[in-house]
Design a protein around this motif. Structure first.
Motif, PDB file in Angstrom:
ATOM      1  N   ASP A 210       1.022  -1.246   0.031  1.00  0.00           N
ATOM      2  CA  ASP A 210      -0.018  -0.009  -0.133  1.00  0.00           C
ATOM      3  C   ASP A 210       0.752   1.309  -0.189  1.00  0.00           C
ATOM      4  OD1 ASP A 210      -2.321  -1.518  -0.115  1.00  0.00           O
ATOM      5  OD2 ASP A 210      -2.438  -1.403   2.298  1.00  0.00           O
ATOM      6  N   ALA A 211       1.871   1.283   0.756  1.00  0.00           N
ATOM      7  CA  ALA A 211       2.772   2.328   0.813  1.00  0.00           C
ATOM      8  C   ALA A 211       3.395   2.469  -0.305  1.00  0.00           C
ATOM      9  CB  ALA A 211       3.882   2.271   2.091  1.00  0.00           C
ATOM     10  N   ALA A 212       3.835   1.443  -0.965  1.00  0.00           N
ATOM     11  CA  ALA A 212       4.587   1.633  -2.489  1.00  0.00           C
ATOM     12  C   ALA A 212       3.602   2.288  -3.388  1.00  0.00           C
ATOM     13  CB  ALA A 212       5.045   0.102  -3.010  1.00  0.00           C
ATOM     14  N   ALA A 213       2.543   1.781  -3.482  1.00  0.00           N
ATOM     15  CA  ALA A 213       1.330   2.426  -4.331  1.00  0.00           C
ATOM     16  C   ALA A 213       1.256   4.278  -4.162  1.00  0.00           C
ATOM     17  CB  ALA A 213      -0.097   1.804  -4.322  1.00  0.00           C
ATOM     18  N   LYS A 214       1.348   4.487  -2.874  1.00  0.00           N
ATOM     19  CA  LYS A 214       1.192   5.971  -2.502  1.00  0.00           C
ATOM     20  C   LYS A 214       2.345   6.638  -2.745  1.00  0.00           C
ATOM     21  CE  LYS A 214      -1.914   5.093   1.494  1.00  0.00           C
ATOM     22  NZ  LYS A 214      -1.882   4.945   2.852  1.00  0.00           N
ATOM     23  N   ALA A 215       3.606   5.747  -2.570  1.00  0.00           N
ATOM     24  CA  ALA A 215       4.925   6.538  -3.134  1.00  0.00           C
ATOM     25  C   ALA A 215       4.863   6.679  -4.543  1.00  0.00           C
ATOM     26  CB  ALA A 215       6.000   5.666  -2.574  1.00  0.00           C
ATOM     27  N   GLY A 216       4.636   5.835  -5.214  1.00  0.00           N
ATOM     28  CA  GLY A 216       4.474   6.060  -6.789  1.00  0.00           C
ATOM     29  C   GLY A 216       3.447   6.895  -7.138  1.00  0.00           C
ATOM     30  N   LYS A 217       2.488   7.184  -6.752  1.00  0.00           N
ATOM     31  CA  LYS A 217       1.602   8.466  -6.744  1.00  0.00           C
ATOM     32  C   LYS A 217       2.396   9.856  -6.548  1.00  0.00           C
ATOM     33  CE  LYS A 217      -2.926  10.442  -5.706  1.00  0.00           C
ATOM     34  NZ  LYS A 217      -4.173  10.177  -4.875  1.00  0.00           N
ATOM     35  N   LEU A 218       3.049   9.723  -5.418  1.00  0.00           N
ATOM     36  CA  LEU A 218       3.649  10.979  -4.976  1.00  0.00           C
ATOM     37  C   LEU A 218       4.847  11.248  -6.010  1.00  0.00           C
ATOM     38  CD1 LEU A 218       4.628  13.039  -2.725  1.00  0.00           C
ATOM     39  CD2 LEU A 218       6.192  11.394  -1.759  1.00  0.00           C
ATOM     40  N   LEU A 219       5.726  10.366  -6.507  1.00  0.00           N
ATOM     41  CA  LEU A 219       6.423  10.577  -7.464  1.00  0.00           C
ATOM     42  C   LEU A 219       5.915  11.077  -8.729  1.00  0.00           C
ATOM     43  CD1 LEU A 219       8.839   7.411  -6.542  1.00  0.00           C
ATOM     44  CD2 LEU A 219       9.351   9.817  -5.900  1.00  0.00           C
ATOM     45  N   LYS A 220       5.040  10.725  -9.195  1.00  0.00           N
ATOM     46  CA  LYS A 220       4.354  11.047 -10.566  1.00  0.00           C
ATOM     47  C   LYS A 220       3.937  12.486 -10.168  1.00  0.00           C
ATOM     48  CE  LYS A 220       2.146   6.709 -11.938  1.00  0.00           C
ATOM     49  NZ  LYS A 220       1.108   6.047 -11.971  1.00  0.00           N
ATOM     50  N   GLU A 221       3.484  13.038  -9.020  1.00  0.00           N
ATOM     51  CA  GLU A 221       3.206  14.408  -8.704  1.00  0.00           C
ATOM     52  C   GLU A 221       4.561  15.176  -9.048  1.00  0.00           C
ATOM     53  OE1 GLU A 221       1.209  14.372  -4.950  1.00  0.00           O
ATOM     54  OE2 GLU A 221      -0.562  13.540  -5.765  1.00  0.00           O
ATOM     55  N   LYS A 222       5.652  14.719  -8.216  1.00  0.00           N
ATOM     56  CA  LYS A 222       6.862  15.433  -8.337  1.00  0.00           C
ATOM     57  C   LYS A 222       7.459  15.586  -9.839  1.00  0.00           C
ATOM     58  CE  LYS A 222       7.201  15.972  -3.924  1.00  0.00           C
ATOM     59  NZ  LYS A 222       7.089  17.297  -3.367  1.00  0.00           N
ATOM     60  N   MET A 223       7.320  14.433 -10.500  1.00  0.00           N
ATOM     61  CA  MET A 223       7.838  14.486 -11.920  1.00  0.00           C
ATOM     62  C   MET A 223       7.083  15.530 -12.776  1.00  0.00           C
ATOM     63  SD  MET A 223       8.326  10.618 -12.403  1.00  0.00           S
ATOM     64  CE  MET A 223       8.921  10.508 -13.850  1.00  0.00           C
ATOM     65  N   ALA A 224       5.793  15.710 -12.686  1.00  0.00           N
ATOM     66  CA  ALA A 224       4.872  16.513 -13.033  1.00  0.00           C
ATOM     67  C   ALA A 224       5.169  17.908 -12.844  1.00  0.00           C
ATOM     68  CB  ALA A 224       3.280  16.162 -13.063  1.00  0.00           C
ATOM     69  N   ASP A 225       5.531  18.202 -11.599  1.00  0.00           N
ATOM     70  CA  ASP A 225       5.985  19.517 -10.985  1.00  0.00           C
ATOM     71  C   ASP A 225       7.369  19.585 -11.389  1.00  0.00           C
ATOM     72  OD1 ASP A 225       4.964  21.674  -9.811  1.00  0.00           O
ATOM     73  OD2 ASP A 225       5.660  21.256  -7.837  1.00  0.00           O
ATOM     74  N   MET A 226       8.195  18.830 -12.181  1.00  0.00           N
ATOM     75  CA  MET A 226       9.769  19.072 -12.432  1.00  0.00           C
ATOM     76  C   MET A 226      10.206  19.218 -11.084  1.00  0.00           C
ATOM     77  SD  MET A 226       9.678  21.579 -15.726  1.00  0.00           S
ATOM     78  CE  MET A 226       8.717  22.993 -14.731  1.00  0.00           C
ATOM     79  N   ASP A 227      10.195  18.338 -10.118  1.00  0.00           N
ATOM     80  CA  ASP A 227      10.703  18.245  -8.911  1.00  0.00           C
ATOM     81  C   ASP A 227      11.225  16.850  -8.574  1.00  0.00           C
ATOM     82  OD1 ASP A 227      11.964  19.448  -6.501  1.00  0.00           O
ATOM     83  OD2 ASP A 227       9.648  20.276  -6.072  1.00  0.00           O
ATOM     84  N   SER A 228      11.693  16.617  -7.393  1.00  0.00           N
ATOM     85  CA  SER A 228      12.275  15.262  -7.020  1.00  0.00           C
ATOM     86  C   SER A 228      12.026  15.171  -5.613  1.00  0.00           C
ATOM     87  CB  SER A 228      13.644  15.087  -7.216  1.00  0.00           C
ATOM     88  OG  SER A 228      14.505  16.142  -6.431  1.00  0.00           O
ATOM     89  N   ALA A 229      12.306  13.898  -4.928  1.00  0.00           N
ATOM     90  CA  ALA A 229      12.016  13.517  -3.678  1.00  0.00           C
ATOM     91  C   ALA A 229      13.072  12.562  -3.057  1.00  0.00           C
ATOM     92  CB  ALA A 229      10.519  12.634  -3.500  1.00  0.00           C
ATOM     93  N   GLY A 230      13.108  12.834  -1.666  1.00  0.00           N
ATOM     94  CA  GLY A 230      14.065  12.091  -0.754  1.00  0.00           C
ATOM     95  C   GLY A 230      13.342  10.833  -0.151  1.00  0.00           C
ATOM     96  N   GLY A 231      14.213  10.459   0.892  1.00  0.00           N
ATOM     97  CA  GLY A 231      13.708   9.351   1.695  1.00  0.00           C
ATOM     98  C   GLY A 231      14.471   8.603   2.610  1.00  0.00           C
ATOM     99  N   ILE A 232      13.992   7.630   3.306  1.00  0.00           N
ATOM    100  CA  ILE A 232      14.828   6.874   4.288  1.00  0.00           C
ATOM    101  C   ILE A 232      15.211   5.538   3.913  1.00  0.00           C
ATOM    102  CG2 ILE A 232      14.959   6.252   6.711  1.00  0.00           C
ATOM    103  CD1 ILE A 232      13.686   8.762   7.426  1.00  0.00           C
ATOM    104  N   ILE A 233      16.238   5.005   3.922  1.00  0.00           N
ATOM    105  CA  ILE A 233      16.508   3.339   3.871  1.00  0.00           C
ATOM    106  C   ILE A 233      16.876   2.911   5.057  1.00  0.00           C
ATOM    107  CG2 ILE A 233      18.155   1.938   2.874  1.00  0.00           C
ATOM    108  CD1 ILE A 233      18.599   3.824   0.378  1.00  0.00           C
ATOM    109  N   GLU A 234      16.233   1.655   5.435  1.00  0.00           N
ATOM    110  CA  GLU A 234      16.256   1.004   6.605  1.00  0.00           C
ATOM    111  C   GLU A 234      17.127  -0.316   6.347  1.00  0.00           C
ATOM    112  OE1 GLU A 234      13.902   0.920  10.582  1.00  0.00           O
ATOM    113  OE2 GLU A 234      13.077  -0.414   9.143  1.00  0.00           O
ATOM    114  N   CYS A 235      18.103  -0.755   7.078  1.00  0.00           N
ATOM    115  CA  CYS A 235      18.999  -1.937   6.986  1.00  0.00           C
ATOM    116  C   CYS A 235      18.868  -2.507   8.366  1.00  0.00           C
ATOM    117  CB  CYS A 235      20.380  -1.196   6.708  1.00  0.00           C
ATOM    118  SG  CYS A 235      21.597  -2.684   6.057  1.00  0.00           S
ATOM    119  N   ILE A 236      18.562  -3.807   8.048  1.00  0.00           N
ATOM    120  CA  ILE A 236      18.273  -4.820   9.221  1.00  0.00           C
ATOM    121  C   ILE A 236      19.220  -5.923   9.169  1.00  0.00           C
ATOM    122  CG2 ILE A 236      16.887  -6.270  10.580  1.00  0.00           C
ATOM    123  CD1 ILE A 236      15.853  -3.183  10.684  1.00  0.00           C
ATOM    124  N   VAL A 237      20.348  -6.097  10.215  1.00  0.00           N
ATOM    125  CA  VAL A 237      21.153  -7.307  10.221  1.00  0.00           C
ATOM    126  C   VAL A 237      20.709  -8.157  11.314  1.00  0.00           C
ATOM    127  CG1 VAL A 237      23.653  -7.921  10.308  1.00  0.00           C
ATOM    128  CG2 VAL A 237      23.030  -5.592   9.350  1.00  0.00           C
TER     129      VAL A 237
END
Length: 366
Positions: free
Chosen positions: A185-212
């Motif tokens: 579900d979050a992936a789908a929402k993120a995809g929608k957000l990125l489409k909006e950023k691309m249409a607005d000629m902008d970009s987005a950041g984020g957080i990567i989590e790494c579990i050992v």
């Protein structure tokens, strides 16, 4: 140029530029006898190569790895392993214009100030393409960890203001969506957000989590070679990373001792923790619990919007950056964070082998 080598015993040196003939890595300190082929490396490189989705640069590169040394009859020989990936689809003319000015958010200005010269073709050594060598080396480190029963799981925790819900966590989902989120579900929402950023000629950041998982207790040094310090340096050395936290990280600053302290208890004859606010590392040394690392990734600096900057004649100008760029760095950086964590863990495990005389005796005394 100093600073292209990382590690103490398991040591890597990356080389090459974004628009040069090739990029690669030399891995030294790898034990002999590990099953290794180009396909093992390619699996990792495929996760970061361009052109995978509409959210990545459309530069068409196969990123096909070639192992040049250190392998014989499918096994490591204990000698340096050299690997390269040839550049094929490099449009250097796309970048000729930027040789006269400094792009906002990039290393153009600082590189010029340090060296008095820079490779403006896609950023040269400052390009995200430099991480090819890190990922190739990380594939080898991961094979070593696998034999020790240690596993790493890395994924996008958030894209912009869209964050995963741990109630929906599905490890199998990570590689099933273009943003590498373990929450459909979050992936789908993120995809929608990125489409909006691309249409607005902008970009987005984020957080990567790494579990050992599976890291034994007692790995790391108590002063300058702390496990958490070396993990932080390794991950912070990735170009787009602007912050690293271990365990509760910055949230610990708003906590107190009674809630932040991890207690201990006996469980099936071994010492375990009652919580894991420390993220698996205490006093710079692994405590045997799950290691949790997060990396904050900045938005892609190359955007199509008009931006203000300065040219080499010290004049104020406005620019529109051309070329092929990712609207977000996070998804392709997931495997880079995983690789730098793996390289660090292997190096620290090797360093720890000489920490105790009784274990040295066990190994050498016949």
């Amino acid at each position: 140029m100093a600073g292209s080598t990382f590690g103490n015993i398991f040591k890597i040196t990356t080389w090459g530029e974004s628009h040069g003939k090739a990029l690669g890595v030399m891995v030294d300190g790898c034990p002999a006898g590990i099953d290794l082929c180009e396909e093992d490396i390619q699996k990792f490189l495929n996760k970061r190569k361009p052109g995978q989705s509409k959210y990545t640069t459309q530069r068409k590169e196969d990123d096909q790895v070639e192992i040049l040394s250190g392998i014989f009859e499918g096994k490591t020989t204990g000698t340096p392993i050299s690997m390269l990936v040839r550049n094929k689809d490099h449009h250097s003319t796309d970048y000729r214009e930027i040789s006269t000015y400094y792009r906002p958010g990039h290393a153009d200005y600082t590189f010029d100030e340090k060296y008095g010269f820079r490779d403006y073709r896609g950023g040269g050594r400052s390009s995200g393409r430099e991480t090819i060598g890190r990922v190739a080396a990380g594939a080898i480190a991961s094979k070593i960890l696998e034999q020790l029963g240690i596993s790493i799981t890395a994924y996008s925790k958030s894209i912009g203001n869209v964050e995963i819900d741990y109630k929906n966590f599905d490890k199998e989902e990570i590689n099933q969506n273009p943003v590498y989120m373990p929450d459909k579900d979050a992936a789908a929402k993120a995809g929608k957000l990125l489409k909006e950023k691309m249409a607005d000629m902008d970009s987005a950041g984020g957080i990567i989590e790494c579990i050992v998982d599976g890291m034994p207790a007692g790995i790391g040094e108590p002063v300058f070679e702390k496990l958490d310090a070396n993990l932080s340096k390794a991950i912070m050395s990735i170009g787009a990373v602007k912050g690293v936290e271990i365990g509760d990280g910055f949230a610990a600053a708003m906590s107190n001792g009674s809630t932040d302290n991890d207690g201990f208890k006996m469980e099936q004859g071994r010492i375990v923790k009652t919580s894991n606010h420390a993220g698996g590392i205490m006093g710079g040394i692994s405590d045997g619990s799950q290691i949790i690392v997060r990396a904050a990734i900045k938005p892609t600096p190359s955007i199509a919007r008009t931006q203000t900057t300065v040219n080499k004649s010290h004049e104020d100008i406005e620019i529109n950056i051309k070329g092929r760029h990712d609207p977000i760095i996070v998804p392709r950086a997931v495997v880079v964070v995983e690789s730098m964590a793996a390289i660090t863990l292997v190096d620290m495990l090797f360093l720890a082998m000489t920490s105790r005389m009784d274990r040295i005796v066990d190994f050498w005394k016949k």
